[in-house]
Design an enzyme around this catalytic site. Structure first.
Site, short mmCIF file in Angstrom:
data_model
loop_
_atom_site.label_atom_id
_atom_site.label_comp_id
_atom_site.label_asym_id
_atom_site.label_seq_id
_atom_site.Cartn_x
_atom_site.Cartn_y
_atom_site.Cartn_z
N HIS A 126 0.83 -1.03 -0.21
CA HIS A 126 -0.06 0.29 -0.15
C HIS A 126 0.66 1.56 0.35
O HIS A 126 1.89 1.03 0.80
CB HIS A 126 -1.15 -0.24 1.43
N ARG A 151 -0.07 -0.41 -4.22
CA ARG A 151 -1.13 0.00 -5.07
C ARG A 151 -1.23 1.75 -4.68
O ARG A 151 -0.71 1.92 -3.37
CB ARG A 151 -2.12 -0.63 -3.90
N TYR A 163 -10.70 7.15 1.63
CA TYR A 163 -10.30 5.90 2.24
C TYR A 163 -8.38 5.76 1.39
O TYR A 163 -8.48 5.72 0.39
CB TYR A 163 -11.48 4.76 1.10
N ASP A 214 -7.37 1.25 -5.10
CA ASP A 214 -9.08 0.02 -4.72
C ASP A 214 -9.84 1.28 -5.19
O ASP A 214 -10.44 2.09 -3.51
CB ASP A 214 -8.69 -0.30 -3.26
N HIS A 216 -12.93 1.23 -3.51
CA HIS A 216 -14.02 0.15 -2.10
C HIS A 216 -15.31 0.76 -2.07
O HIS A 216 -15.74 1.38 -1.53
CB HIS A 216 -13.00 1.39 -1.43
N GLU A 240 -10.14 -2.03 -7.96
CA GLU A 240 -10.71 -3.26 -7.28
C GLU A 240 -11.99 -2.53 -6.04
O GLU A 240 -11.80 -1.42 -6.62
CB GLU A 240 -9.07 -2.93 -5.88
N GLU A 266 -13.42 -9.39 -1.60
CA GLU A 266 -12.60 -9.41 -0.18
C GLU A 266 -13.54 -9.51 0.67
O GLU A 266 -13.53 -10.57 1.54
CB GLU A 266 -12.02 -8.14 0.57
N ARG A 287 -10.68 -11.40 -4.94
CA ARG A 287 -9.85 -11.28 -3.65
C ARG A 287 -10.28 -11.92 -2.56
O ARG A 287 -10.18 -11.36 -1.58
CB ARG A 287 -10.74 -9.82 -3.64
N GLU A 343 -1.89 -9.59 -1.35
CA GLU A 343 -2.29 -7.90 -0.86
C GLU A 343 -0.55 -8.21 0.48
O GLU A 343 -0.85 -9.81 1.44
CB GLU A 343 -2.97 -7.90 0.19
N TRP A 406 -18.46 2.70 3.07
CA TRP A 406 -17.09 3.35 2.76
C TRP A 406 -16.16 2.34 2.90
O TRP A 406 -16.05 1.84 2.28
CB TRP A 406 -17.20 2.70 4.68
C1 CS2 Z 1 -8.76 -2.84 1.81
C2 CS2 Z 1 -9.08 -3.80 3.04
O1 CS2 Z 1 -6.81 -4.54 1.90
C3 CS2 Z 1 -7.73 -4.12 1.38
O2 CS2 Z 1 -8.17 -4.36 -0.11
O3 CS2 Z 1 -10.08 -3.10 1.14
O4 CS2 Z 1 -8.07 -3.00 4.09
C4 CS2 Z 1 -10.44 -3.16 4.06
O5 CS2 Z 1 -11.31 -1.80 3.54
C5 CS2 Z 1 -10.72 -3.58 5.57
O6 CS2 Z 1 -9.78 -4.52 5.19
C6 CS2 Z 1 -11.67 -3.63 6.15
O7 CS2 Z 1 -11.76 -4.45 7.15
MG MG Z 2 -10.30 -3.54 -0.98
#
Ligand code: CS2
Ligand code: MG
Length: 406
Positions: A126, A151, A163, A214, A216, A240, A266, A287, A343, A406
């Site tokens: 990240h 990312r 985010y 992301d 999100h 993503e 995810e 994911r 990741e 979110w």
């Molecule tokens: C995010 C996560 O890493 C990611 O791709 O989407 O950090 C996510 O926000 C958290 O796992 C939520 O708990």
């Molecule tokens: Mg994510």
């Protein structure tokens, strides 16, 4: 070689080295124990109750080698299937059993999943910044650390928080103590900003490094289609979670407008959450995580199903998934043929001390190590000094006050 073993006990360890983690420890009459992660960010204690009150009593006396039967017993036997709490609890049991199997057979778990299909697992990290310039600095910093895939997230001008962008210089940890923080969101500001940000990032770091982003879950399919199209010149590895994924056919619309690769999953708890996405090739990367997806047993099946449709894995690996899940993800990732990327959001030093582990990072790749089992442990004495602290993920509202994703 006589391998009959019995589960003799199990307990849940809750600890908070900078953030909460739920770990299941299963013990056997051979003196071998296994660890599984049951951490569900912001809802941790629900999984603890599910394990302690409902699952652990059913495990005693069973053969830990019967991973498939125990998985089916906990999934079908619950009658009430799927969902993040149930599947995180089942995931914790399943991973602990695979850990026991590997230890009992004196071999790393990846050998039980097909053996190594590559030298190491490509990972992405990240990078983020309060604006484009600091995001570029962060991307460059991570490239210097050896990452081949990064990312990139940056603060959106006109929005007080975005985010993936930490407040101040703390490392990014979305769950906060106290009640859920509320952040403001504007799709209009974001859609104007994001393509320009990637134009500058790509210009600054060159074409070699893989860039990921992301969204999100914050757009509608047509907004995501527009973003995907406008990001095409910057050759992203993936976009993503462009939209909330409950409506799988929403991805068909995105797909029909852009060639930017799409990753999602995810928040999925079952292959059924991704069935149409994969079968119609509306996504390129799955994911799903081993903890929230119910364990190694179902994730191997999901990866095998995805392979039929040229879909690769991109396992979630944020810091709210414990080092036990990171280890399990690397073992499965090393073994499957359609591994895409993993990741890697490094945990804090304190978390790494609570969970000593064999996996390691080197020059853009991660390696699970060759210890029997998963190669991760827990320092219960240290964990015991770091009690649970209730924390919540934020919620987001649009500028007019409407509650959004979110
Ligand atoms: C995010 C996560 O890493 C990611 O791709 O989407 O950090 C996510 O926000 C958290 O796992 C939520 O708990
Ligand atoms: Mg994510």
């Amino acid at each position: 070689m006589e391998l009959s073993m019995k589960i003799t006990g199990a307990r849940v360890i809750v600890t908070c080295p900078d953030r909460n983690f739920v770990t299941l420890r299963i013990e056997t009459d051979a003196g071998i124990y296994g660890l599984g992660d049951g951490t569900l960010n912001g809802r941790e204690m629900a999984v603890v109750a599910y394990l302690e009150e409902h699952v652990i009593p059913c495990l005693i006396g069973r053969d830990p080698f019967s991973t498939e039967d125990i998985w089916q017993y906990l999934y079908r036997g619950a009658y009430w299937r799927r969902g993040p709490v149930t599947m995180s609890a089942i995931g914790a049991v399943d991973v602990a059993l695979w850990d026991i199997k590997g230890k009992a057979l004196k071999t790393p778990v990846y050998n039980l999943l097909g053996g190594a299909s590559r030298q190491g697992c490509l990972v992405y990290c990240h990078a983020n910044g309060s604006d484009t310039a600091s995001a570029i600095d962060s991307v460059k910093k991570h490239i210097d650390l050896g990452y081949l895939a990064v990312r990139a997230q940056a603060g959106v001008p006109g929005l007080s928080s975005s985010y993936g962008v930490p407040k101040g210089n703390k490392s990014y940890e979305p769950a906060e103590r106290g009640l859920p923080a509320e952040s403001l969101w504007s799709t209009e500001k974001y859609l104007r900003f994001a393509p320009r940000m990637f134009e500058e990032v790509r210009k600054a770091v060159g074409e070699e490094v893989h860039l990921l982003h992301d969204v999100h879950h914050r757009l509608t399919p047509i907004e995501a289609a527009r973003l995907g199209k406008e990001l095409e010149p910057y050759d992203l590895f993936w976009m993503e979670d462009p939209v909330p994924a409950e409506l799988q056919e929403g991805f068909a619309l995105i797909r029909s407008h852009t060639t930017t690769p799409i990753a999602t999953g995810e928040v999925f708890n079952s292959l059924h959450d991704a069935h149409e996405l994969i079968r119609n090739q509306w996504i390129d990367y799955l994911r799903m995580t081993i903890v929230h997806g119910g364990g190694i047993t179902p994730l191997k099946k999901a990866a095998d199903f995805a392979a039929v449709y040229h879909v690769k894995t991109g396992f979630h690996g944020a810091t709210d998934l414990s080092p036990v899940t990171m280890a399990a993800a690397l073992h499965l990732g090393l073994a499957i043929n359609n591994f895409g990327i993993q990741e890697h959001m490094p945990h804090t030093d304190l978390t790494d001390r609570v969970f000593p582990h064999a996996y390691r990072f080197h020059a853009g790749y991660m390696y699970p190590g060759d210890e029997p089992g998963l190669g991760v442990d827990i320092d219960e004495a240290l964990a015991g000094t770091l009690p649970y602290q209730r924390a919540y993920l934020p919620v987001a509202r649009k500028l007019d006050g409407t509650l959004t994703d979110w």
